[in-house]
Design an enzyme around this catalytic site. Sequence first.
Site: not given
Lengths: 257, 72
Positions: A99, A160, A186-187, A208-209
């Site tokens: 990635k 995040g 992301a996001g 992830n977050t």
Amino acid sequence: MEDFFELAGTKYCSRLIVGTGKYKDFAETKRAIEASGAEIVTVAVRRVNITDPNKENLLDYLDPKKFTILPNTAGCYTADDAVRTCRLAREAGVGKLVKLEVIGDDRTLFPDIPATLEAAKTLVKEGFIVLPYVTDDPITAKKLEEIGCAAVMPLAAPIGSGLGIRNPYNIRIILEQAKVPVIVDAGVGTASDAAVAMEMGCAGVLMNTAIASATDPILMAEAMRQGVEAGRKAYLAGRIPKKLYATASSPLDGILT
Amino acid sequence: MRFFSLMKIKINGEETDVTDGLSIFGLLELLRIRPGRVVVERNRDIVPRDSFTATMLAEGDILEIVHFVGGG
């Protein structure tokens, strides 16, 4: 019905790709990943703490035979650093998938596009299977595809941030033109954000977050799994068009007079 | 009488003294790091795992020992 997407010849049934950062410990990481149903998991490359007596390793909890390990280049601000990180990752023996993220500044964590393109060129030439994190810019997505990236991974919103897809119209344009899988990276904040990405026709979602920092990460991992599955099914099922006025669900014939 | 001498190397940014004639494999053993879980870069060149035993450290070497950690 068999539904899968392909990355460099490998079929994946789960369209949820999850990160392994920010968890309380490796045991929680493992439980969340199992609950998410993910087959691909991202990891970061970092220095070993040579004075730390705790020698547990992430890979003790994530069997590379069971999961596709996707090393990232998080924290890299130049093309050279990103390429160096990928070379180190490949030597770990978990495959050629990377990635690619070359960060532009630490406040937005938006990618540095020229550096991302430069690193992608080098990595593709060296035989890596490159999945680049990119802004939701159709032109850059196209260029990355032309370079030979195996997928393009436009962000939904800043890493995040949990804002969900900020520019669905750009994602739509990227989807329309791309011949490689489009993975929103992301996001994402919650399950409906993931579902929206999948309903639009994205091949997958990477997060992830949103899972790791939820109050109950295991439950959120399950919710994300279901959100992605629901969104994918809705996409395949073909939604009704949006209309301004009502259309009755019950028959108009036989109404009592 | 001198049995062994020390040499200065840098490991993950930290200057360290190690004994002369130490291999990468020997160093990892000393640090109690499992060789199968790390990647070693020596003076910017990756050292393949099957060369850990044969690769001898030299004065002034700069080593990076990395592994996978949680990340997104």
